[in-house]
Motif scaffolding. Sequence first.
Motif, PDB file in Angstrom:
ATOM      1  N   ILE A   1     -22.403  -3.081   2.579  1.00 42.90           N
ATOM      2  CA  ILE A   1     -21.962  -2.040   3.112  1.00 42.90           C
ATOM      3  C   ILE A   1     -21.896  -2.860   4.526  1.00 42.90           C
ATOM      4  O   ILE A   1     -20.848  -2.866   5.120  1.00 42.90           O
ATOM      5  CB  ILE A   1     -22.245  -0.556   2.700  1.00 42.90           C
TER       6      ILE A   1
ATOM      7  N   ASP B   1     -18.045  -4.269   6.285  1.00 38.95           N
ATOM      8  CA  ASP B   1     -17.439  -3.412   7.072  1.00 38.95           C
ATOM      9  C   ASP B   1     -17.665  -4.706   8.116  1.00 38.95           C
ATOM     10  O   ASP B   1     -16.426  -4.653   8.992  1.00 38.95           O
ATOM     11  CB  ASP B   1     -18.167  -2.387   7.780  1.00 38.95           C
TER      12      ASP B   1
ATOM     13  N   GLU C   1     -20.550   4.323  -3.715  1.00 41.13           N
ATOM     14  CA  GLU C   1     -20.402   4.266  -2.141  1.00 41.13           C
ATOM     15  C   GLU C   1     -20.362   2.812  -2.187  1.00 41.13           C
ATOM     16  O   GLU C   1     -19.025   2.445  -0.640  1.00 41.13           O
ATOM     17  CB  GLU C   1     -21.341   4.480  -0.855  1.00 41.13           C
TER      18      GLU C   1
ATOM     19  N   GLU D   1     -16.745   1.581  -2.933  1.00 45.59           N
ATOM     20  CA  GLU D   1     -15.437   2.467  -2.166  1.00 45.59           C
ATOM     21  C   GLU D   1     -15.603   2.478  -0.623  1.00 45.59           C
ATOM     22  O   GLU D   1     -14.349   1.206   0.017  1.00 45.59           O
ATOM     23  CB  GLU D   1     -16.005   4.218  -1.628  1.00 45.59           C
ATOM     24  N   ALA D   2     -16.845   0.802  -0.557  1.00 43.64           N
ATOM     25  CA  ALA D   2     -16.451  -0.009   1.088  1.00 43.64           C
ATOM     26  C   ALA D   2     -15.278  -0.522   0.661  1.00 43.64           C
ATOM     27  O   ALA D   2     -15.134  -1.617   1.785  1.00 43.64           O
ATOM     28  CB  ALA D   2     -18.083   0.382   1.660  1.00 43.64           C
TER      29      ALA D   2
ATOM     30  N   GLU E   1     -12.398  -0.603   0.380  1.00 40.77           N
ATOM     31  CA  GLU E   1     -11.661  -0.034   1.259  1.00 40.77           C
ATOM     32  C   GLU E   1     -11.459  -0.641   2.901  1.00 40.77           C
ATOM     33  O   GLU E   1     -10.930  -1.289   3.482  1.00 40.77           O
ATOM     34  CB  GLU E   1     -12.465   1.377   2.749  1.00 40.77           C
ATOM     35  N   ASP E   2     -12.363  -1.919   2.994  1.00 42.85           N
ATOM     36  CA  ASP E   2     -12.568  -2.927   3.711  1.00 42.85           C
ATOM     37  C   ASP E   2     -11.929  -3.971   3.239  1.00 42.85           C
ATOM     38  O   ASP E   2     -11.500  -4.852   3.317  1.00 42.85           O
ATOM     39  CB  ASP E   2     -14.045  -3.132   3.901  1.00 42.85           C
TER      40      ASP E   2
END
Length: 249
Positions: free
Chosen positions: A132, A136, A166, A169-170, A173-174
Amino acid sequence: GSVIEIKTDLVELDVTVNDQNNVAVMNLKKEDFSVFEDKVKQTIENVSREEVPVSFGMVIDTSGSMRSKLQTVSDAAVSLIKQMRVDDEAFVASFKAEPELVQDFTADRRELEEAINELYTSGGTALLDAIIATADYAQEKGKRRRKALVVISDGLEKNSSVKEKEVMEAIKEDEVQVYLVGFIDEEMEEKSLFGKSPAKKAKDLLSRIADDSGGKTYFPKDISEIPAIAAQIAKDLRTQYVVSYYPTN
């Protein structure tokens, strides 16, 4: 002197196409693809297959369980750095109980190799936290449109504060693809009293994360496999199809 603003909503999808033997399929055309958004078929503008520069991170497990494998892992990471092209950029991160940025984004291969060669092992394994944090970072700091992580680990997740969901999802999203190289000990393959062996759990976790991000997993049995794996990852990252369309929505 008036200014007219026109919004262009071109969406570019990076797509890898493999056959049942996991070999990349070349020479597909626009007609071979269909894109649906909210169940509505979209009109594809263009499909190209060209080599593009990449922003990627070398994310290396330096927990205590990797002590005997650190030299092998470092060699694997350096092998991938050697595949970099002029326009590529990379960073190096390590993770034990917490992830740590060792070398931020640079196109300088020497700096990256030096950072890798200074790694040392200790502590626990927070694999999911590291994915994660580095996903990011790649999204925030990477200058290239295509972004990826190459995570080298034994997959023995123990200390993360986040859950697998999680992580999924990360990375979505990224918009970061995750390639995982898993060094799994043979002696861990034996089934435990309460179900799956630690090795099977580790392999399953790494495979799920890679598949969900559009990346791949590799489980080398021998150090001699590393150069070929590094070359395959480098080629995979660069030569995916780019499917472009303007959403009807």
